[in-house]
Design a protein around this motif. Structure first.
Motif, PDB file in Angstrom:
ATOM      1  N   LEU A 208       0.841  -1.210   0.000  1.00 28.46           N
ATOM      2  CA  LEU A 208       0.000   0.000   0.000  1.00 28.46           C
ATOM      3  C   LEU A 208       0.870   1.251   0.000  1.00 28.46           C
ATOM      4  CD1 LEU A 208      -2.709  -1.171   2.556  1.00 28.46           C
ATOM      5  CD2 LEU A 208      -3.092  -0.722   0.121  1.00 28.46           C
ATOM      6  N   LEU A 209       1.972   1.197   0.789  1.00 31.70           N
ATOM      7  CA  LEU A 209       2.875   2.353   0.856  1.00 31.70           C
ATOM      8  C   LEU A 209       3.566   2.551  -0.492  1.00 31.70           C
ATOM      9  CD1 LEU A 209       4.090   4.527   2.733  1.00 31.70           C
ATOM     10  CD2 LEU A 209       5.866   2.888   3.357  1.00 31.70           C
ATOM     11  N   GLU A 210       4.014   1.453  -1.093  1.00 26.60           N
ATOM     12  CA  GLU A 210       4.696   1.520  -2.393  1.00 26.60           C
ATOM     13  C   GLU A 210       3.776   2.104  -3.473  1.00 26.60           C
ATOM     14  OE1 GLU A 210       5.738  -2.280  -4.206  1.00 26.60           O
ATOM     15  OE2 GLU A 210       7.690  -1.449  -4.806  1.00 26.60           O
ATOM     16  N   GLN A 211       2.493   1.734  -3.408  1.00 27.24           N
ATOM     17  CA  GLN A 211       1.535   2.256  -4.399  1.00 27.24           C
ATOM     18  C   GLN A 211       1.116   3.699  -4.124  1.00 27.24           C
ATOM     19  OE1 GLN A 211      -1.903  -0.415  -5.263  1.00 27.24           O
ATOM     20  NE2 GLN A 211      -0.864  -1.796  -3.868  1.00 27.24           N
ATOM     21  N   GLY A 212       1.506   4.241  -2.959  1.00 27.27           N
ATOM     22  CA  GLY A 212       1.121   5.616  -2.608  1.00 27.27           C
ATOM     23  C   GLY A 212      -0.346   5.749  -2.224  1.00 27.27           C
ATOM     24  N   VAL A 213      -0.940   4.670  -1.732  1.00 25.22           N
ATOM     25  CA  VAL A 213      -2.370   4.711  -1.364  1.00 25.22           C
ATOM     26  C   VAL A 213      -2.591   5.640  -0.162  1.00 25.22           C
ATOM     27  CG1 VAL A 213      -4.313   3.281  -0.558  1.00 25.22           C
ATOM     28  CG2 VAL A 213      -2.776   2.414  -2.315  1.00 25.22           C
ATOM     29  N   ALA A 214      -1.631   5.700   0.736  1.00 23.51           N
ATOM     30  CA  ALA A 214      -1.685   6.646   1.867  1.00 23.51           C
ATOM     31  C   ALA A 214      -0.255   6.866   2.345  1.00 23.51           C
ATOM     32  CB  ALA A 214      -2.543   6.080   2.999  1.00 23.51           C
ATOM     33  N   SER A 215      -0.070   7.916   3.178  1.00 25.53           N
ATOM     34  CA  SER A 215       1.281   8.186   3.695  1.00 25.53           C
ATOM     35  C   SER A 215       1.621   7.157   4.779  1.00 25.53           C
ATOM     36  CB  SER A 215       1.340   9.587   4.304  1.00 25.53           C
ATOM     37  OG  SER A 215       0.550   9.626   5.481  1.00 25.53           O
ATOM     38  N   ALA A 216       2.911   7.057   5.107  1.00 29.08           N
ATOM     39  CA  ALA A 216       3.340   6.113   6.159  1.00 29.08           C
ATOM     40  C   ALA A 216       2.652   6.449   7.481  1.00 29.08           C
ATOM     41  CB  ALA A 216       4.860   6.174   6.308  1.00 29.08           C
ATOM     42  N   GLU A 217       2.572   7.765   7.823  1.00 35.91           N
ATOM     43  CA  GLU A 217       1.926   8.165   9.090  1.00 35.91           C
ATOM     44  C   GLU A 217       0.467   7.734   9.085  1.00 35.91           C
ATOM     45  OE1 GLU A 217       3.722  10.201   7.254  1.00 35.91           O
ATOM     46  OE2 GLU A 217       5.301  10.971   8.565  1.00 35.91           O
ATOM     47  N   ILE A 219      -1.030   5.345   7.306  1.00 37.29           N
ATOM     48  CA  ILE A 219      -1.197   3.879   7.373  1.00 37.29           C
ATOM     49  C   ILE A 219      -1.048   3.422   8.830  1.00 37.29           C
ATOM     50  CG2 ILE A 219      -0.197   1.644   6.717  1.00 37.29           C
ATOM     51  CD1 ILE A 219       0.477   2.892   3.975  1.00 37.29           C
ATOM     52  N   ASP A 220       0.008   3.908   9.500  1.00 32.95           N
ATOM     53  CA  ASP A 220       0.215   3.500  10.901  1.00 32.95           C
ATOM     54  C   ASP A 220      -0.952   3.947  11.785  1.00 32.95           C
ATOM     55  OD1 ASP A 220       2.493   2.076  10.540  1.00 32.95           O
ATOM     56  OD2 ASP A 220       3.811   3.392  11.707  1.00 32.95           O
ATOM     57  N   ASN A 221      -1.397   5.198  11.603  1.00 29.11           N
ATOM     58  CA  ASN A 221      -2.504   5.684  12.444  1.00 29.11           C
ATOM     59  C   ASN A 221      -3.792   4.921  12.170  1.00 29.11           C
ATOM     60  OD1 ASN A 221      -1.144   7.544  13.996  1.00 29.11           O
ATOM     61  ND2 ASN A 221      -1.340   9.162  12.449  1.00 29.11           N
ATOM     62  N   VAL A 223      -4.090   1.774  11.189  1.00 30.23           N
ATOM     63  CA  VAL A 223      -4.023   0.429  11.804  1.00 30.23           C
ATOM     64  C   VAL A 223      -4.159   0.522  13.329  1.00 30.23           C
ATOM     65  CG1 VAL A 223      -2.529  -1.573  12.201  1.00 30.23           C
ATOM     66  CG2 VAL A 223      -2.700  -0.589   9.917  1.00 30.23           C
ATOM     67  N   LYS A 224      -3.429   1.503  13.916  1.00 28.40           N
ATOM     68  CA  LYS A 224      -3.484   1.661  15.385  1.00 28.40           C
ATOM     69  C   LYS A 224      -4.914   1.918  15.858  1.00 28.40           C
ATOM     70  CE  LYS A 224      -0.821   5.065  16.517  1.00 28.40           C
ATOM     71  NZ  LYS A 224       0.063   6.066  17.115  1.00 28.40           N
ATOM     72  N   GLY A 225      -5.637   2.742  15.107  1.00 26.25           N
ATOM     73  CA  GLY A 225      -6.973   3.163  15.553  1.00 26.25           C
ATOM     74  C   GLY A 225      -8.099   2.248  15.102  1.00 26.25           C
ATOM     75  N   THR A 226      -7.804   1.128  14.470  1.00 30.64           N
ATOM     76  CA  THR A 226      -8.879   0.216  14.035  1.00 30.64           C
ATOM     77  C   THR A 226      -8.622  -1.187  14.582  1.00 30.64           C
ATOM     78  OG1 THR A 226      -7.654  -0.140  11.972  1.00 30.64           O
ATOM     79  CG2 THR A 226      -9.470   1.484  11.918  1.00 30.64           C
ATOM     80  N   PHE A 227      -8.012  -2.054  13.764  1.00 29.25           N
ATOM     81  CA  PHE A 227      -7.833  -3.404  14.311  1.00 29.25           C
ATOM     82  C   PHE A 227      -6.751  -3.460  15.386  1.00 29.25           C
ATOM     83  CE2 PHE A 227      -4.187  -5.007  11.910  1.00 29.25           C
ATOM     84  CZ  PHE A 227      -4.273  -4.404  10.659  1.00 29.25           C
ATOM     85  N   GLY A 228      -5.796  -2.510  15.353  1.00 28.78           N
ATOM     86  CA  GLY A 228      -4.815  -2.431  16.446  1.00 28.78           C
ATOM     87  C   GLY A 228      -5.525  -2.150  17.760  1.00 28.78           C
TER      88      GLY A 228
END
Ligand SMILES: NC(=O)c1ccc[n+]([C@@H]2O[C@H](COP(=O)([O-])OP(=O)(O)OC[C@H]3O[C@@H](n4cnc5c(N)ncnc54)[C@H](O)[C@@H]3O)[C@@H](O)[C@H]2O)c1
Length: 318
Positions: A208-217, A219-221, A223-228
């Motif tokens: 997803l990061l390689e495709q530029g779907v969202a920024s690294a920040e 993507i991390d946020n 994941v942290k705020g959903t299934f994390g």
């Protein structure tokens, strides 16, 4: 040997994992001998250990008095013979190289008393391969910790073809005494449970990061705020039951064909590794922080981990 007959535990390899495994056993009241290739590495590990145990006390997981008691149980040595002598359990946490681990197990098999159990912390190798040259095949197994090893509760236990039930049961009982959550792995497969699951996530996140779907920040946020957020309290399989298996089934039918199924590490990650951008250990990786910022991130992470450990695991009576 029974769990309450265990008196001396030795940890071989005092790096990221080994120093945390040593803390975990010392917190549980065991004398631990920590071994590495030289005194410089061991001094660094002992400093890390002191800081980590002090943080446990600052978070009120242990009393202030227990800091020195815990530290006094850990002895460092660069002599493998000293670590092997009189050891009841040896936990190997040296670098992830089959040849190195296999030779070390063969040497320990010669040096240790007959009763000694040899456990490996390998992330990806099979215990049958690591212990190929040992005679005590009933007393070898994997106990796989997660970083930081003194904090994360789960330890996977994986047996080899000839590991005895007694060996598995002893380690299971011992880990429970250390307030860990031991998980039995029923088949000898590379990566056991959690590294397989983590790698499925890693593959998609890098893609997803390689495709530029969202920024690294982001993507991390996300994941942290959903299934994390959910996963600390409720496992994925129960989550699917609560959401409805029919819906889960339909979503997977739509998405399985389009998510990443590559057998290769993406080029942008390979390039970072080639250029020495390894993450915190070299200053920058996917994120580019100053040393102070890295330290702050790790401090904040450990503080939150310890709060979670206290409220979700250590407060339980069982
Ligand atoms: N880092 C993680 O997140 C993680 C998580 C779970 C499992 N593991 C596994 O744990 C093991 C150790 O990983 P790590 O991240 O702690 O590595 P590390 O590089 O931080 O530490 C390895 C240590 O082993 C020492 N060593 C090498 N050869 C030795 C020998 N012959 N005798 C004594 N010491 C020796 C090195 O000097 C080093 O200090 C690996 O098998 C790894 O796959 C790592």
């Amino acid at each position: 040997m029974q769990a309450d007959e265990v008196k001396k535990v030795s940890v071989i390899g005092a790096g990221i994992m080994g120093h945390g495994i040593a803390i975990s056993y010392a917190l549980g009241g065991y004398n631990v001998t920590l071994n590495d290739v030289n005194d410089e590495v061991l001094d660094k590990a002992l400093n890390r250990i002191r800081k980590a145990v002090e943080t446990f006390a600052e978070s009120a997981l242990i009393s202030g008095d227990m800091v020195d008691q815990t530290l006094s149980r850990i002895h460092a040595t660069s002599h493998l013979e000293t670590a092997a002598q009189e050891a009841d359990i040896i936990v190997e946490a040296v670098s992830e190289k089959l040849d190195l681990k296999r030779k070390l197990f063969a040497r320990l098999d010669l040096l240790c008393p007959e009763r000694t159990i040899l456990a490996s912390n390998t992330s990806s190798l099979l215990i049958g391969d690591i212990g190929a040259e040992v005679k005590r095949k009933d007393k070898i197994l994997i106990t796989h910790y997660f970083n930081p090893a003194h904090i994360v509760p789960v330890v996977e236990i994986a047996r080899g073809a000839e590991t005895s039930d007694e060996t598995v049961d002893l380690l299971h009982g011992l880990l429970k005494k250390l307030k860990k959550v031991p998980i039995r792995i029923n088949k000898e497969i590379p990566g056991l449970l959690i590294n397989r699951i983590q790698n499925a996530i890693r593959r998609e996140v890098w893609s997803l990061l390689e495709q530029g779907v969202a920024s690294a920040e982001d993507i991390d946020n996300a994941v942290k705020g959903t299934f994390g957020f959910r996963l600390a309290s409720i496992g994925p399989l129960l989550t699917y039951d609560l959401a409805g298996l029919d819906t889960a089934c339909q979503v997977s039918r739509n998405l399985f064909p389009v998510i990443c199924d590559s057998h290769e590490v993406p080029l942008f990650i390979k390039k970072k590794v080639e250029e020495g951008a390894l993450g915190r250990k070299s200053g920058k990786g996917i994120f580019d922080y100053s040393e102070e910022e890295w330290q702050e991130k790790v401090k904040q992470r450990d503080k939150e981990f310890l709060e979670r450990l206290k409220c979700l695991y250590w407060s339980k009576k069982d």
